[in-house]
Design a protein around this motif. Structure first.
Motif, PDB file in Angstrom:
ATOM      1  N   GLU A  30      62.407 -49.615  58.609  1.00 26.96           N
ATOM      2  CA  GLU A  30      63.145 -48.357  58.478  1.00 26.96           C
ATOM      3  C   GLU A  30      63.138 -47.622  59.817  1.00 26.96           C
ATOM      4  OE1 GLU A  30      63.396 -44.245  55.883  1.00 26.96           O
ATOM      5  OE2 GLU A  30      61.835 -45.686  55.424  1.00 26.96           O
ATOM      6  N   TRP A  31      64.312 -47.331  60.323  1.00 23.70           N
ATOM      7  CA  TRP A  31      64.478 -46.656  61.607  1.00 23.70           C
ATOM      8  C   TRP A  31      65.447 -45.487  61.426  1.00 23.70           C
ATOM      9  CZ3 TRP A  31      62.059 -48.557  66.066  1.00 23.70           C
ATOM     10  CH2 TRP A  31      61.432 -49.791  65.924  1.00 23.70           C
ATOM     11  N   THR A  32      65.243 -44.417  62.190  1.00 25.80           N
ATOM     12  CA  THR A  32      66.182 -43.294  62.136  1.00 25.80           C
ATOM     13  C   THR A  32      66.625 -42.921  63.551  1.00 25.80           C
ATOM     14  OG1 THR A  32      64.342 -41.711  62.118  1.00 25.80           O
ATOM     15  CG2 THR A  32      65.322 -42.276  60.005  1.00 25.80           C
ATOM     16  N   THR A  60      72.860 -49.610  57.332  1.00 27.90           N
ATOM     17  CA  THR A  60      72.804 -48.373  58.106  1.00 27.90           C
ATOM     18  C   THR A  60      73.634 -47.311  57.406  1.00 27.90           C
ATOM     19  OG1 THR A  60      72.615 -49.681  60.125  1.00 27.90           O
ATOM     20  CG2 THR A  60      73.141 -47.348  60.384  1.00 27.90           C
ATOM     21  N   ARG A  98      70.293 -43.664  59.397  1.00 27.00           N
ATOM     22  CA  ARG A  98      69.070 -44.221  58.804  1.00 27.00           C
ATOM     23  C   ARG A  98      69.319 -45.710  58.600  1.00 27.00           C
ATOM     24  NH1 ARG A  98      67.394 -44.780  53.118  1.00 27.00           N
ATOM     25  NH2 ARG A  98      65.151 -45.118  53.106  1.00 27.00           N
ATOM     26  N   THR A 100      67.820 -49.390  57.298  1.00 25.31           N
ATOM     27  CA  THR A 100      66.813 -50.082  56.495  1.00 25.31           C
ATOM     28  C   THR A 100      67.114 -51.572  56.548  1.00 25.31           C
ATOM     29  OG1 THR A 100      68.117 -49.754  54.477  1.00 25.31           O
ATOM     30  CG2 THR A 100      66.373 -48.138  54.930  1.00 25.31           C
ATOM     31  N   GLY A 137      61.080 -44.513  59.740  1.00 28.37           N
ATOM     32  CA  GLY A 137      61.875 -43.410  59.207  1.00 28.37           C
ATOM     33  C   GLY A 137      61.619 -42.086  59.879  1.00 28.37           C
ATOM     34  N   TYR A 160      66.610 -34.995  62.106  1.00 27.50           N
ATOM     35  CA  TYR A 160      67.238 -35.709  60.993  1.00 27.50           C
ATOM     36  C   TYR A 160      66.301 -35.636  59.797  1.00 27.50           C
ATOM     37  CZ  TYR A 160      69.005 -39.560  58.140  1.00 27.50           C
ATOM     38  OH  TYR A 160      69.482 -40.315  57.113  1.00 27.50           O
ATOM     39  N   SER A 162      65.712 -37.112  56.304  1.00 25.24           N
ATOM     40  CA  SER A 162      66.128 -38.177  55.391  1.00 25.24           C
ATOM     41  C   SER A 162      65.661 -37.918  53.959  1.00 25.24           C
ATOM     42  CB  SER A 162      65.585 -39.526  55.884  1.00 25.24           C
ATOM     43  OG  SER A 162      64.169 -39.503  55.904  1.00 25.24           O
TER      44      SER A 162
END
Length: 181
Positions: A30-32, A60, A98, A100, A137, A160, A162
């Motif tokens: 998970e990256w934001t 995304t 976001r 995943t 995240g 951000y 989420s």
């Protein structure tokens, strides 16, 4: 520590490498990205690298001026892929994303700001950047060691959220008196 600088579209960008061993598997899935600037004079590209020996499905979710948009990529083992954001028709403005994945990945973003040459104005490079996504995240706590305000324009902080509830952001400034204050 390692970094890369590269030239594309008549301008340079640089980026710090990511050490995947510093993160857990859930964090690498998970990256934001709190800020993606979409305008007609820029080319944005989000890059994914599949760290696993298994095919990854990467989803995304983009928060755009026109609402939430989802883009999915299937990435073979130990392969990279990405999304040309400028090609998605998201509209202009500030976006957030976001990411995943079903497997461990690394996610980065490059933004090339360009000027299309004309008969009287040759191609001129303006600032570009690369940024690693926030693994896991993002974080509820962070720090910025230095902000440089350009002589023209402004410096901005982007956040951000989420989550499903309103977030209260507290910014504590400790340092010298800001320029122009």
């Amino acid at each position: 520590a390692a970094a890369i600088t590269r030239d594309d579209f008549g301008t340079s960008t640089s980026e710090a490498f990511v050490n995947p061993s510093a993160f857990t598997s859930p964090q690498l899935r998970e990256w934001t990205f709190a800020r993606i600037e979409r305008n007609p004079d820029s080319l944005e590209y989000m890059l994914f690298y599949n760290l696993s020996d298994t095919t990854a499905t990467v989803t995304t979710e983009f928060v755009t001026p026109n609402g939430l948009r989802t883009v999915t990529r299937v990435i073979p083992a130990f392969t990279r892929s990405g999304i040309g954001i400028a090609e998605q028709g998201f509209g202009e403005g500030i976006l957030a994303a976001r990411v995943t994945s079903t497997q461990d990945i690394v996610a980065t973003l490059t933004d090339w700001d360009i000027v299309v040459p004309t008969a009287t104005v040759p191609r001129v490079a303006i600032p570009s950047y690369m940024v690693n996504g926030s693994a896991g995240g993002g974080s509820s706590v962070g720090s910025i060691s230095r902000v440089v305000r350009p002589s023209t324009g402004v410096s901005e902080l982007s956040f951000y959220n989420s989550g499903n509830t309103t977030a209260n952001v507290n910014i504590l400034y400790t340092g010298l008196t800001p320029l122009g204050a």
